[in-house]
Scaffold this active site. Structure first.
Site, PDB file in Angstrom:
ATOM      1  N   ASN A 108       0.880  -1.169   0.000  1.00 16.28           N
ATOM      2  CA  ASN A 108       0.000   0.000   0.000  1.00 16.28           C
ATOM      3  C   ASN A 108       0.919   1.220   0.000  1.00 16.28           C
ATOM      4  OD1 ASN A 108      -1.820   2.013   0.495  1.00 16.28           O
ATOM      5  ND2 ASN A 108      -2.811   1.008   2.237  1.00 16.28           N
TER       6      ASN A 108
ATOM      7  N   LYS B  70       3.131   0.706   3.242  1.00 16.84           N
ATOM      8  CA  LYS B  70       2.750  -0.316   4.227  1.00 16.84           C
ATOM      9  C   LYS B  70       2.786  -1.651   3.496  1.00 16.84           C
ATOM     10  CE  LYS B  70      -0.491   2.695   6.570  1.00 16.84           C
ATOM     11  NZ  LYS B  70      -1.854   3.123   6.347  1.00 16.84           N
TER      12      LYS B  70
ATOM     13  N   ARG C 159      -2.453  -2.005  -3.620  1.00 19.94           N
ATOM     14  CA  ARG C 159      -3.658  -1.203  -3.461  1.00 19.94           C
ATOM     15  C   ARG C 159      -3.544  -0.005  -4.413  1.00 19.94           C
ATOM     16  NH1 ARG C 159      -5.154   3.192   0.957  1.00 19.94           N
ATOM     17  NH2 ARG C 159      -7.317   3.463   0.358  1.00 19.94           N
TER      18      ARG C 159
ATOM     19  N   HIS D  80     -12.798   2.965  -0.510  1.00 17.92           N
ATOM     20  CA  HIS D  80     -12.850   1.920   0.521  1.00 17.92           C
ATOM     21  C   HIS D  80     -13.533   0.658  -0.001  1.00 17.92           C
ATOM     22  CE1 HIS D  80     -12.957   5.205   3.892  1.00 17.92           C
ATOM     23  NE2 HIS D  80     -11.714   4.798   3.713  1.00 17.92           N
TER      24      HIS D  80
ATOM     25  N   HIS E 291     -18.067   1.983   7.178  1.00 16.02           N
ATOM     26  CA  HIS E 291     -16.615   1.932   7.363  1.00 16.02           C
ATOM     27  C   HIS E 291     -16.205   3.246   8.022  1.00 16.02           C
ATOM     28  CE1 HIS E 291     -12.365   0.968   6.027  1.00 16.02           C
ATOM     29  NE2 HIS E 291     -12.287   2.265   6.332  1.00 16.02           N
ATOM     30  N   LEU E 292     -15.981   3.189   9.341  1.00 11.48           N
ATOM     31  CA  LEU E 292     -15.705   4.412  10.098  1.00 11.48           C
ATOM     32  C   LEU E 292     -14.270   4.363  10.618  1.00 11.48           C
ATOM     33  CD1 LEU E 292     -19.031   4.446  12.200  1.00 11.48           C
ATOM     34  CD2 LEU E 292     -18.630   5.398   9.905  1.00 11.48           C
ATOM     35  N   GLY E 293     -13.345   4.882   9.830  1.00 12.86           N
ATOM     36  CA  GLY E 293     -11.952   5.002  10.272  1.00 12.86           C
ATOM     37  C   GLY E 293     -11.654   6.483  10.385  1.00 12.86           C
ATOM     38  N   ASN E 294     -10.421   6.873  10.086  1.00 10.65           N
ATOM     39  CA  ASN E 294     -10.151   8.301  10.011  1.00 10.65           C
ATOM     40  C   ASN E 294     -10.880   8.852   8.782  1.00 10.65           C
ATOM     41  OD1 ASN E 294      -9.000  10.606  11.090  1.00 10.65           O
ATOM     42  ND2 ASN E 294      -7.212  10.438   9.747  1.00 10.65           N
TER      43      ASN E 294
ATOM     44  N   ARG F 260     -12.017  15.407   7.213  1.00  3.70           N
ATOM     45  CA  ARG F 260     -12.773  15.853   6.031  1.00  3.70           C
ATOM     46  C   ARG F 260     -14.199  16.224   6.414  1.00  3.70           C
ATOM     47  NH1 ARG F 260     -11.139  10.663   3.307  1.00  3.70           N
ATOM     48  NH2 ARG F 260      -9.037  11.031   2.536  1.00  3.70           N
TER      49      ARG F 260
ATOM     50  N   ASP G  54      -9.300  11.975  16.872  1.00  2.20           N
ATOM     51  CA  ASP G  54      -9.304  10.615  17.408  1.00  2.20           C
ATOM     52  C   ASP G  54     -10.548  10.431  18.287  1.00  2.20           C
ATOM     53  OD1 ASP G  54      -8.843   8.282  19.042  1.00  2.20           O
ATOM     54  OD2 ASP G  54      -6.760   8.367  18.369  1.00  2.20           O
TER      55      ASP G  54
ATOM     56  N   GLY H 202     -11.492   1.503  12.405  1.00  2.00           N
ATOM     57  CA  GLY H 202     -11.059   1.907  13.750  1.00  2.00           C
ATOM     58  C   GLY H 202     -12.173   2.365  14.680  1.00  2.00           C
TER      59      GLY H 202
ATOM     60  N   ASN I 133     -14.346  -0.244  17.342  1.00  2.00           N
ATOM     61  CA  ASN I 133     -13.940  -0.013  18.737  1.00  2.00           C
ATOM     62  C   ASN I 133     -14.836   0.906  19.554  1.00  2.00           C
ATOM     63  OD1 ASN I 133     -11.338  -1.502  18.756  1.00  2.00           O
ATOM     64  ND2 ASN I 133     -10.878  -0.050  17.124  1.00  2.00           N
TER      65      ASN I 133
ATOM     66  N   GLU J  56      -8.433  -5.273   4.837  1.00  2.00           N
ATOM     67  CA  GLU J  56      -8.216  -4.920   3.429  1.00  2.00           C
ATOM     68  C   GLU J  56      -7.013  -5.663   2.839  1.00  2.00           C
ATOM     69  OE1 GLU J  56      -8.819  -0.841   4.947  1.00  2.00           O
ATOM     70  OE2 GLU J  56      -9.423  -0.385   2.897  1.00  2.00           O
TER      71      GLU J  56
HETATM   72  P1  ADP Z   1      -7.581   4.842   8.687  1.00  2.00           P
HETATM   73  O1  ADP Z   1      -7.270   3.478   8.093  1.00  2.00           O
HETATM   74  O2  ADP Z   1      -8.655   5.603   7.963  1.00  2.00           O
HETATM   75  O3  ADP Z   1      -6.399   5.665   9.040  1.00  2.00           O
HETATM   76  P2  ADP Z   1      -8.533   3.345  11.008  1.00  2.00           P
HETATM   77  O4  ADP Z   1      -9.579   2.458  10.455  1.00  2.00           O
HETATM   78  O5  ADP Z   1      -7.259   2.733  11.469  1.00  2.00           O
HETATM   79  O6  ADP Z   1      -8.259   4.586  10.076  1.00  2.00           O
HETATM   80  O7  ADP Z   1      -9.190   4.144  12.233  1.00  2.00           O
HETATM   81  C1  ADP Z   1      -8.455   5.086  12.949  1.00  2.00           C
HETATM   82  C2  ADP Z   1      -9.383   5.798  13.908  1.00  2.00           C
HETATM   83  O8  ADP Z   1     -10.065   4.837  14.720  1.00  2.00           O
HETATM   84  C3  ADP Z   1      -8.666   6.693  14.902  1.00  2.00           C
HETATM   85  O9  ADP Z   1      -8.482   7.988  14.357  1.00  2.00           O
HETATM   86  C4  ADP Z   1      -9.640   6.719  16.071  1.00  2.00           C
HETATM   87  O10 ADP Z   1     -10.544   7.787  15.895  1.00  2.00           O
HETATM   88  C5  ADP Z   1     -10.410   5.431  15.953  1.00  2.00           C
HETATM   89  N1  ADP Z   1     -10.156   4.468  17.026  1.00  2.00           N
HETATM   90  C6  ADP Z   1      -9.186   3.555  17.112  1.00  2.00           C
HETATM   91  N2  ADP Z   1      -9.283   2.851  18.262  1.00  2.00           N
HETATM   92  C7  ADP Z   1     -10.354   3.334  18.924  1.00  2.00           C
HETATM   93  C8  ADP Z   1     -10.988   3.044  20.160  1.00  2.00           C
HETATM   94  N3  ADP Z   1     -10.534   2.096  20.967  1.00  2.00           N
HETATM   95  N4  ADP Z   1     -12.074   3.760  20.494  1.00  2.00           N
HETATM   96  C9  ADP Z   1     -12.538   4.733  19.683  1.00  2.00           C
HETATM   97  N5  ADP Z   1     -12.003   5.048  18.515  1.00  2.00           N
HETATM   98  C10 ADP Z   1     -10.916   4.368  18.130  1.00  2.00           C
END
Ligand code: ADP
Length: 403
Positions: A12, A19, A96, A185, A213-216, A246, A287, A335, A339, A389
């Protein structure tokens, strides 16, 4: 290819990072994972973790001027563990690639012609495709004899019907500049929608799933019988949900206003909406752990940021219930989705009329396994399904080169 070739290296490549993961496709096991970051800066860093019994995490710092040097360093680290890229056990390298436009709806073995087409998509993915192309070129130079496979973030969304993919703007202008909704994604949405079906004991063709899909970065998709019918990201990953940095959806006229009234340049607006908006723009943190901590302490800005995030999420869940007609499951991933129990609880709160609810005890369980968090007998299953992924890219790569 020899029958013993069962390994796939997944790369990636970002603008200043690479990565990687090496997987054994007999069982999908990771043999090594790692990251090279700050490529081209004065001090770069490589962190390599072999996952074989004897391996130990290793770190190197020092200048790594470009992607070629980065991949050479990765190859050396892998070789030190007896996992070198010259091994006959390496079947292929899976890359990727963020934007595959309309042309690439499936993983594709890289040829000069494929690379040229990915290059033609740079104007619609200026931040991502150039780095992905550099990664592919570098890996090809290192092992010219090995199949290199491009796996596109947009591919899963190419099944979207025209009425979901087109913006309501002048058709000639849109077509001339390839302006439409592509979605991103996709590798994650594909993997998670399939794993959700598996969790329900059904074939993907039998179920309708909303994937969150809730990441950054964050995106939602509506998947009907295994095919994506709508997704929240558009021409670029800026559209849709509130994300870490964003804005997601805004009135496009905000950009005119920022230019005409606030005197900002296009690049400044791009930077504002992609890097200084979303949760970080609203409350100074992106975060979710930190935001929840602040909410629990009574911080008003963090509370408002959280509420805006949840409000948008709810709107997309409602919209995709309408798009799908019948929903069998809502799956949270990445993420935040995997979590953050408070996010999951708040996102479905008050949506009982749509058949959605979470069981507080099940929602509080921490686990890396796919699991249901809806009350027993619920009309719609609510699930937490960890995304993977890299495994998906490796599987798609391997099945293409072994078919
Ligand atoms: P990306 O791949 O888009 O960088 P990820 O899927 O790794 O993102 O998600 C990262 C985000 O997940 C962090 O910015 C944070 O907001 C959230 N996160 C990670 N661990 C936790 C947790 N234990 N509780 C709440 N939010 C979390």
């Amino acid at each position: 290819m020899t029958t013993s070739a069962t390994r796939v290296l997944v790369l990636n490549s970002g603008s200043s990072s690479v990565k990687y993961q090496l997987l054994d496709m007999r069982d999908g096991a990771r043999l090594a994972v790692g990251l090279v970051e700050r490529i081209g800066e004065a001090v770069s860093r490589l962190v390599h973790t072999p996952l074989t019994d004897s391996g130990e995490r290793r770190e190197r710092t020092g200048p790594i001027p470009d992607h070629a040097a980065a991949l050479k360093a990765v190859a050396e680290e892998l070789a030190a563990d007896g996992l070198g890229l010259d091994s006959p056990e390496l079947a292929a390298i899976g890359h990727r690639v963020v934007h595959g436009g309309l042309r690439f709806s499936a993983p594709t073995v890289v040829t000069d012609e494929v690379l040229a087409e990915v290059e033609r998509l740079v104007p619609v993915a200026p931040l991502h495709n150039p780095a992905n192309i550099t990664g592919i070129r570098t890996a090809r130079a290192l092992r010219p004899d090995l199949p290199q496979v491009a796996v596109f973030d947009t591919a899963f969304h190419t099944t979207m019907p025209e009425h979901a993919a087109r913006y309501a703007i002048d058709t000639e202008v849109a077509d001339a500049h390839r302006i439409r909704r592509y979605g991103f994604h996709g590798t994650s949405h594909a993997y998670v929608s399939r794993e959700t079906a598996r969790l329900l004991g059904k074939d993907p063709s039998e179920v309708n799933v909303i994937v969150l899909h809730l990441g950054n970065g964050a995106s939602a998709s509506a998947v009907a019988g295994g095919r994506c019918v709508d997704t929240s990201m558009g021409l670029t990953p800026l559209e849709g949900l509130v994300m870490g940095t964003r804005s997601g959806d805004i009135d496009p006229a905000v950009t005119f206003h920022l230019k005409r009234v606030a005197g900002m340049s296009v690049d400044e607006i791009d930077d504002l909406l992609n890097k200084k908006s979303g949760l970080i723009g609203l409350c100074g943190d992106n975060d979710m752990r930190e935001i929840r901590r602040r909410v629990d302490e009574g911080d008003e800005r963090a509370r408002l940021a959280f509420d805006i995030y949840i409000h948008r999420l709810k709107k997309y869940i409602g919209a995709y219930c309408a798009v799908l007609g019948r929903v069998d499951a809502v799956a949270f991933t990445a993420g935040v989705g995997e979590n953050a129990a408070p996010v999951r609880e708040a996102a479905v709160e008050g949506l009982e009329s749509l058949g959605l609810a979470v069981d507080a005890e099940l929602n509080a369980v921490r686990s890396g396994e796919p699991r249901l968090i809806s009350p027993e007998g619920a009309r719609v299953a609510v699930a937490v399904v960890p995304t993977d992924e890299e495994l998906e890219i490796a599987r798609q790569t391997y099945s293409l080169v072994t078919d």
